[in-house]
Enzyme design. Structure first.
Site, PDB file in Angstrom:
ATOM      1  N   ARG A  29     -12.953  -9.565  -0.228  1.00  0.00           N
ATOM      2  CA  ARG A  29     -12.856  -9.123  -1.684  1.00  0.00           C
ATOM      3  C   ARG A  29     -13.073 -10.125  -2.680  1.00  0.00           C
ATOM      4  O   ARG A  29     -12.446 -11.260  -2.568  1.00  0.00           O
ATOM      5  CB  ARG A  29     -11.358  -8.696  -1.738  1.00  0.00           C
ATOM      6  CG  ARG A  29     -10.962  -7.717  -0.655  1.00  0.00           C
ATOM      7  CD  ARG A  29      -9.544  -7.005  -0.592  1.00  0.00           C
ATOM      8  NE  ARG A  29      -9.247  -6.128   0.334  1.00  0.00           N
ATOM      9  CZ  ARG A  29      -8.206  -5.558   0.594  1.00  0.00           C
ATOM     10  NH1 ARG A  29      -7.102  -5.720  -0.366  1.00  0.00           N
ATOM     11  NH2 ARG A  29      -7.821  -4.597   1.439  1.00  0.00           N
ATOM     12  N   SER A 153      10.658   4.777   9.782  1.00  0.00           N
ATOM     13  CA  SER A 153       9.705   4.550   8.728  1.00  0.00           C
ATOM     14  C   SER A 153       8.468   5.172   9.102  1.00  0.00           C
ATOM     15  O   SER A 153       8.037   5.180  10.229  1.00  0.00           O
ATOM     16  CB  SER A 153       9.374   2.841   8.652  1.00  0.00           C
ATOM     17  OG  SER A 153       8.447   2.474   7.826  1.00  0.00           O
ATOM     18  N   SER A 206      -0.300   6.627  -1.925  1.00  0.00           N
ATOM     19  CA  SER A 206      -1.640   6.334  -2.761  1.00  0.00           C
ATOM     20  C   SER A 206      -2.919   6.399  -2.307  1.00  0.00           C
ATOM     21  O   SER A 206      -3.961   6.325  -3.104  1.00  0.00           O
ATOM     22  CB  SER A 206      -1.187   4.908  -3.406  1.00  0.00           C
ATOM     23  OG  SER A 206      -1.198   3.912  -2.763  1.00  0.00           O
ATOM     24  N   HIS A 234       4.270   5.751  -6.704  1.00  0.00           N
ATOM     25  CA  HIS A 234       2.998   6.484  -7.411  1.00  0.00           C
ATOM     26  C   HIS A 234       3.205   7.827  -8.065  1.00  0.00           C
ATOM     27  O   HIS A 234       2.393   8.547  -8.392  1.00  0.00           O
ATOM     28  CB  HIS A 234       2.049   6.515  -6.411  1.00  0.00           C
ATOM     29  CG  HIS A 234       1.293   5.252  -6.327  1.00  0.00           C
ATOM     30  ND1 HIS A 234       0.369   4.516  -6.647  1.00  0.00           N
ATOM     31  CD2 HIS A 234       1.519   4.389  -5.111  1.00  0.00           C
ATOM     32  CE1 HIS A 234      -0.180   3.527  -6.263  1.00  0.00           C
ATOM     33  NE2 HIS A 234       0.801   3.157  -5.414  1.00  0.00           N
ATOM     34  N   THR A 262       8.655   1.961  -9.922  1.00  0.00           N
ATOM     35  CA  THR A 262       8.019   0.845 -10.404  1.00  0.00           C
ATOM     36  C   THR A 262       7.714   1.194 -12.050  1.00  0.00           C
ATOM     37  O   THR A 262       7.626   2.290 -12.445  1.00  0.00           O
ATOM     38  CB  THR A 262       6.234   0.552  -9.943  1.00  0.00           C
ATOM     39  OG1 THR A 262       6.053  -0.652 -10.841  1.00  0.00           O
ATOM     40  CG2 THR A 262       5.362   1.529 -10.213  1.00  0.00           C
ATOM     41  N   LYS A 265       2.826   1.389 -13.098  1.00  0.00           N
ATOM     42  CA  LYS A 265       1.630   2.197 -12.925  1.00  0.00           C
ATOM     43  C   LYS A 265       2.010   3.443 -13.958  1.00  0.00           C
ATOM     44  O   LYS A 265       1.628   3.205 -15.105  1.00  0.00           O
ATOM     45  CB  LYS A 265       1.955   2.745 -11.382  1.00  0.00           C
ATOM     46  CG  LYS A 265       1.811   1.896 -10.637  1.00  0.00           C
ATOM     47  CD  LYS A 265       1.599   1.907  -9.094  1.00  0.00           C
ATOM     48  CE  LYS A 265       1.155   0.894  -8.219  1.00  0.00           C
ATOM     49  NZ  LYS A 265       1.751  -0.152  -8.109  1.00  0.00           N
ATOM     50  N   THR A 294      15.308 -15.123  -8.388  1.00  0.00           N
ATOM     51  CA  THR A 294      14.027 -14.893  -8.933  1.00  0.00           C
ATOM     52  C   THR A 294      14.309 -14.781 -10.616  1.00  0.00           C
ATOM     53  O   THR A 294      15.145 -14.091 -10.941  1.00  0.00           O
ATOM     54  CB  THR A 294      13.381 -13.669  -8.619  1.00  0.00           C
ATOM     55  OG1 THR A 294      13.109 -13.723  -7.298  1.00  0.00           O
ATOM     56  CG2 THR A 294      12.016 -13.467  -9.215  1.00  0.00           C
ATOM     57  N   THR A 295      13.644 -15.656 -11.226  1.00  0.00           N
ATOM     58  CA  THR A 295      13.734 -15.527 -12.776  1.00  0.00           C
ATOM     59  C   THR A 295      13.541 -14.015 -13.194  1.00  0.00           C
ATOM     60  O   THR A 295      12.563 -13.325 -12.535  1.00  0.00           O
ATOM     61  CB  THR A 295      12.565 -16.352 -13.384  1.00  0.00           C
ATOM     62  OG1 THR A 295      12.890 -17.810 -13.104  1.00  0.00           O
ATOM     63  CG2 THR A 295      12.650 -16.344 -14.846  1.00  0.00           C
ATOM     64  N   THR A 380      -6.246  -2.191   3.984  1.00  0.00           N
ATOM     65  CA  THR A 380      -5.585  -1.290   3.154  1.00  0.00           C
ATOM     66  C   THR A 380      -5.320   0.201   3.820  1.00  0.00           C
ATOM     67  O   THR A 380      -4.400   0.899   3.698  1.00  0.00           O
ATOM     68  CB  THR A 380      -5.959  -1.138   1.753  1.00  0.00           C
ATOM     69  OG1 THR A 380      -6.220  -2.675   1.068  1.00  0.00           O
ATOM     70  CG2 THR A 380      -5.287  -0.217   0.736  1.00  0.00           C
TER      71      THR A 380
END
Length: 427
Positions: A29, A153, A206, A234, A262, A265, A294-295, A380
């Site tokens: 990639r 799952s 997705s 998604h 999220t 997207k 995490t900041t 993927t």
């Protein structure tokens, strides 16, 4: 330049061999330099630095039509969203200054969490720095909270969900076949009745573009005493009366225990989040290391996301226009005889089935036609199922679609992709 003292280390040799194998398999990639043109989206600029030596006749500094963006509605370039970010930078500066425990919580973070909770009909929400982190941190924290957890799952769950589930040492993972409710029920029935159980699944997958049966999954969860964790990454912004996702569209959001999403997207900005009962959210806020250490997201990003969510909730025309464009594009592909996978979602996969050919097809679209479509290869998707993944949006015009269909019609009929494109394509 590598350091001489590590050249002989086994890991150095491992990396070199692994990279050679990836190249040999045709799945190496490379980043494609593209600069988005905010006022002309989905047009991008391909800078001269992106020149391909093999195609010296291609024009430089040219415009490229992008067909693979996850900014499905174009909200990342919406003037209201951009202005909200600019104003927040003027008011609050460029960064957050640390974690929310250390640097304090900006009111805009609190406002966005409340907005997201309301969008999904939940008591509370919690922001994370990305959708990947929200999945990984939340699932790992939940599945290590008590002994005996069993996580069911879906086989095609996203890598971020898998990372969180695998990172929960001490819990048990049961993988059920993709969207196979009979297999899920059989495995739920075989599990100890008193064990704490969690079903982790997505709404829109997705890569294949298929959609899960949320209502039936929740019914199984109730029957076997399991919690539900739904990834709507998604789907948020795109489905439902206000963009709350497939669970909102289907009227079952209240049946889902935890909804993850999220802001990067459908809402076009950045960040991830979960929404749930206030007790679950508070537990994750106080326990999830991916949140605590995490900041936090910069106020400008959060302000832009808040403006986007508010805009998307009230403006249904964006969703309507996107699906109209998707259906129009599919009709053009169908009339031209270009193969595509029909899905119940907004995602249009073009099957290729070979990693090297998929990469070559993407390269030819870019170099010969000024069209960017991401090649999707292993890991993927499984080997042999490589495809181009296209996402028509509200701003893809009929002419852009006709150009894409013409290019695909020409390239897909070639066995080795060596034939030159039609002269008109280079004009």
């Amino acid at each position: 330049m590598s350091s001489n003292h590590v050249d002989g280390h086994p890991f150095f040799r491992f990396c070199r061999t692994a990279l050679e194998n990836i190249r040999a398999q045709g799945r190496y990639r490379q980043f494609t330099p593209l600069a988005r043109q905010a006022e002309r989206y989905p047009l991008y600029e391909q800078p001269e630095a992106a020149a391909t030596p093999a195609t010296p006749a291609c024009p430089r500094d040219r415009e490229v039509v992008v067909w693979s963006s996850n900014d499905y509605l174009g909200m990342g370039v919406d003037p209201v969203v951009v202005e909200a970010a600019i104003q927040a930078i003027h008011e609050h500066g460029a960064g957050a200054g640390g974690t929310r425990n250390i640097a304090g919580t900006s009111p805009v973070h609190t406002a966005l969490e409340a907005e997201l909770a309301d969008l999904h009909g939940k008591e509370a929400g919690l922001l994370f720095v990305s959708g990947y982190v929200s999945n990984q941190a939340s699932l790992q924290t939940i599945l290590t909270s008590m002994p005996g957890w069993i996580c069911f799952s879906d086989r095609l769950n996203h890598a971020s969900m898998i990372a969180g589930i695998k990172g929960a040492r001490g819990s048990t993972t049961v993988i059920y076949e993709h969207n196979d409710l009979a297999d899920l029920e059989a495995k739920l029935a075989a599990a100890p009745a008193d064990a704490p159980k969690l079903i982790a699944f997505e709404s829109v997958y997705s890569m294949d573009g298929d959609i899960s049966d949320i209502a039936a999954t929740c019914a199984l969860a109730r029957k076997y005493g399991a919690m539900t964790y739904l990834d709507e990454v998604h789907a948020v912004g795109l489905y439902g009366a206000q963009g709350g996702g497939v669970s909102q569209r289907d009227g079952v959001a209240e049946q889902v225990d935890i909804i993850e999403g999220t802001l990067a997207k459908g809402f076009g900005v950045h960040g991830g989040y979960i929404t749930a009962s206030s007790d679950i959210v508070e537990y994750l806020r106080l326990s999830a290391s991916g949140f605590i250490f995490t900041t936090s997201l910069p106020p400008a990003v959060v302000a832009a996301a808040l403006a986007s969510v508010q805009q998307v909730r009230k403006d249904g025309w964006r969703r309507e226009r996107m699906f109209e464009r998707v259906n129009t594009f599919r009709d053009k592909l169908r009339r031209a005889g270009v193969p595509f996978t029909m899905t119940p979602s907004h995602i249009v996969p073009i099957p290729v089935g070979n990693a090297e050919r998929c990469r070559e097809l993407s390269d030819r679209l870019l170099n010969d036609y000024g069209i960017y479509a991401t090649p999707i290869n292993y890991p993927t998707v499984p080997r042999g199922t490589e495809r181009l993944r296209l996402t028509p949006g509200p701003y893809h015009t009929d002419q852009m679609m006709d150009d894409m269909v013409a290019a695909l019609t020409h390239l897909l009929r070639l066995n080795d992709l060596t034939e030159a494109p039609p002269v008109a394509a280079m004009a």
